[in-house]
Design an enzyme around this catalytic site. Structure first.
Site, short mmCIF file in Angstrom:
data_model
loop_
_atom_site.label_atom_id
_atom_site.label_comp_id
_atom_site.label_asym_id
_atom_site.label_seq_id
_atom_site.Cartn_x
_atom_site.Cartn_y
_atom_site.Cartn_z
N GLN A 84 -105.79 3.70 35.41
CA GLN A 84 -104.64 3.84 34.30
C GLN A 84 -104.31 5.23 33.76
O GLN A 84 -103.39 5.37 33.11
CB GLN A 84 -104.87 3.08 33.10
CG GLN A 84 -104.96 1.34 33.55
CD GLN A 84 -105.36 0.52 32.12
OE1 GLN A 84 -105.69 1.21 31.31
NE2 GLN A 84 -105.29 -0.73 32.49
N HIS A 146 -107.58 2.34 29.93
CA HIS A 146 -107.40 2.29 28.34
C HIS A 146 -107.55 3.63 27.78
O HIS A 146 -108.27 3.99 26.89
CB HIS A 146 -108.59 1.54 27.57
CG HIS A 146 -108.52 -0.07 28.09
ND1 HIS A 146 -109.01 -0.92 26.92
CD2 HIS A 146 -107.90 -0.58 28.91
CE1 HIS A 146 -108.85 -2.19 27.58
NE2 HIS A 146 -108.15 -2.08 28.78
N GLU A 250 -100.38 -7.08 20.80
CA GLU A 250 -100.09 -6.81 19.34
C GLU A 250 -98.90 -5.80 19.10
O GLU A 250 -98.85 -4.97 19.88
CB GLU A 250 -101.18 -6.61 18.47
CG GLU A 250 -102.34 -7.35 18.40
CD GLU A 250 -103.32 -6.89 17.56
OE1 GLU A 250 -104.41 -7.74 17.23
OE2 GLU A 250 -103.52 -5.83 17.24
N TYR A 260 -107.34 -1.93 11.96
CA TYR A 260 -106.56 -2.87 12.89
C TYR A 260 -107.50 -4.28 13.52
O TYR A 260 -107.05 -4.88 14.39
CB TYR A 260 -105.47 -2.28 13.71
CG TYR A 260 -104.37 -1.78 12.86
CD1 TYR A 260 -103.31 -2.38 12.52
CD2 TYR A 260 -104.68 -0.46 12.11
CE1 TYR A 260 -102.27 -1.77 11.47
CE2 TYR A 260 -103.74 -0.05 11.29
CZ TYR A 260 -102.62 -0.72 10.98
OH TYR A 260 -101.68 -0.28 9.96
#
Length: 384
Positions: A84, A146, A250, A260
């Site tokens: 990624q 990530h 989310e 969070y």
């Protein structure tokens, strides 16, 4: 690289759940302006109408509104293009008219020793000059997923809430950083940048953190893999989205000093099917404004402000990489209908592109521009 200008009429959108302010008037038209971009990731508008587009392998392109694509811009930093990672976000300075500065995020290093970086340079012709690295996320990781990497700018004069201070602060930026996948517990550790948002001056200086013992610039913690962040100057709200595991994607309203939840809280499950956590809420941790299970893999996100699609005014447009369910196009844009700060419905748009949508942006004229996440990626304009 192939330039195309072929208009397609949008079919009737699929609506999921109640949605207000449904499309009115002439149907949106989709025009593929460019194809042949290699895994494009981000888009930014220049004041003269041209666009900057990043390609993950490490290229920055300048694209004209009619689809002329430049050679790769010189002066872009070397990237680790793996998984990624690669060249990620691009954003122009809030003072671009006077300073000509462009901000980039990218992953760099070795496959087992790499991290996310932020830097800036001044665009001159088709080159970035005086490019400098402003921020390096710590610690380094041994994974290639990530990263996060999206940025947005906050105007000066917004007051902070650290240590009871309400002193004015300078113009700043907010950067989302992923948890590195293998290091998800670090998202609860404010001494690590993994799984956080950081706040920096435009020179890269970290703002004081409200968390005790925090890594430089920590703004909020408990994030998994942030994929978008934007500031709504009209309502003064900072929005972000992030990937959950298998479900639990989310949208959050970011507030300085808040937790969070990840990985203590999640509405998704692990890829094995096991629970990541038994908690979908937890005292002291912020619940999302909106969540998706099954996952839609949200990517770029824009807040619609414009005259071309007035029925979408104030709504979030979320690029989606996957379907979410068997009845939904594999890639699409999810219009999240906001009324008085609450989500009241959704609409699925542009599924006929049949592609993963990596980024969505609203142009100054109110048109919507999309980037598809493909080896032969497309730049698409949506207009009336």
């Amino acid at each position: 690289m192939r330039m195309i200008w072929a208009s397609l009429i949008l079919a009737a959108a699929v609506v999921t759940g109640p949605a207000t302010g449904q499309s009115a008037g002439e149907a949106p038209q989709l025009a593929t302006v460019v194809e042949g971009l290699e895994y494009p990731w981000s888009l930014a508008f220049l004041p003269d109408g041209r666009m900057l587009v990043t390609e993950k392998p490490g290229r920055l392109r300048i694209v004209t509104p009619d689809g002329e694509v430049s050679d790769p811009v010189n002066g872009v930093p070397a990237v680790l293009w793996s998984g990624q990672g690669g060249l990620l976000d691009v954003a122009i300075s809030p003072d671009f008219a006077t300073d000509g500065e462009v901000f980039l995020t990218w992953s760099a290093g070795e496959p087992y020793d790499n991290t996310l970086y932020l830097g800036r340079g001044r665009i001159e012709g088709e080159a970035l000059s005086d490019f400098e690295t402003l921020f390096e996320a710590a610690p380094h990781r041994r994974s290639n997923v990530h990263y996060g990497g999206r940025i947005t700018f906050l105007p000066g004069g917004i007051t902070g809430h650290r240590a009871g201070s309400h002193a004015p602060i300078p113009e700043t930026l907010v950067l989302g950083i992923g948890d590195g996948f293998d290091f998800r517990e670090q998202a609860q550790n404010p001494a690590s940048h993994l799984g956080s948002f950081v706040r920096l001056t435009l020179d890269g200086e970290p703002m004081p953190s409200p968390f005790e013992g925090a890594a430089p610039g920590i703004f909020s913690i408990g994030h998994r893999n942030p994929q978008a962040v934007l500031y709504d100057a009209v309502d003064g709200v900072l929005y972000a989205n992030e990937h959950g595991p298998r479900g639990g994607d989310e949208i959050n309203i970011l507030i300085e000093g808040r937790n969070y939840g990840w990985p203590i809280v999640s509405q998704g499950t692990d890829y094995t099917g096991a629970l990541v956590t038994p908690f979908d809420t937890y005292d002291g941790m912020i619940e999302p404004l909106h969540a998706w299970t099954p996952s839609i893999a949200p990517a770029g996100m824009a807040l619609y402000r414009g005259d071309m699609f007035p029925e979408w005014e104030g709504d979030l447009l979320v690029a989606a990489l996957i379907a979410g369910d068997a009845d939904t196009p594999s890639g699409h844009v999810r219009r999240v209908d906001l009324e008085a700060g609450e989500v009241v419905g959704e609409e699925i748009l542009f599924g006929e592109l049949e592609a993963r949508i990596r980024d969505v942006r609203v142009a100054p004229d109110g048109a919507i521009w999309l980037l598809t996440d493909e080896a032969d990626g497309r730049l698409v304009r949506v207009s009336r």
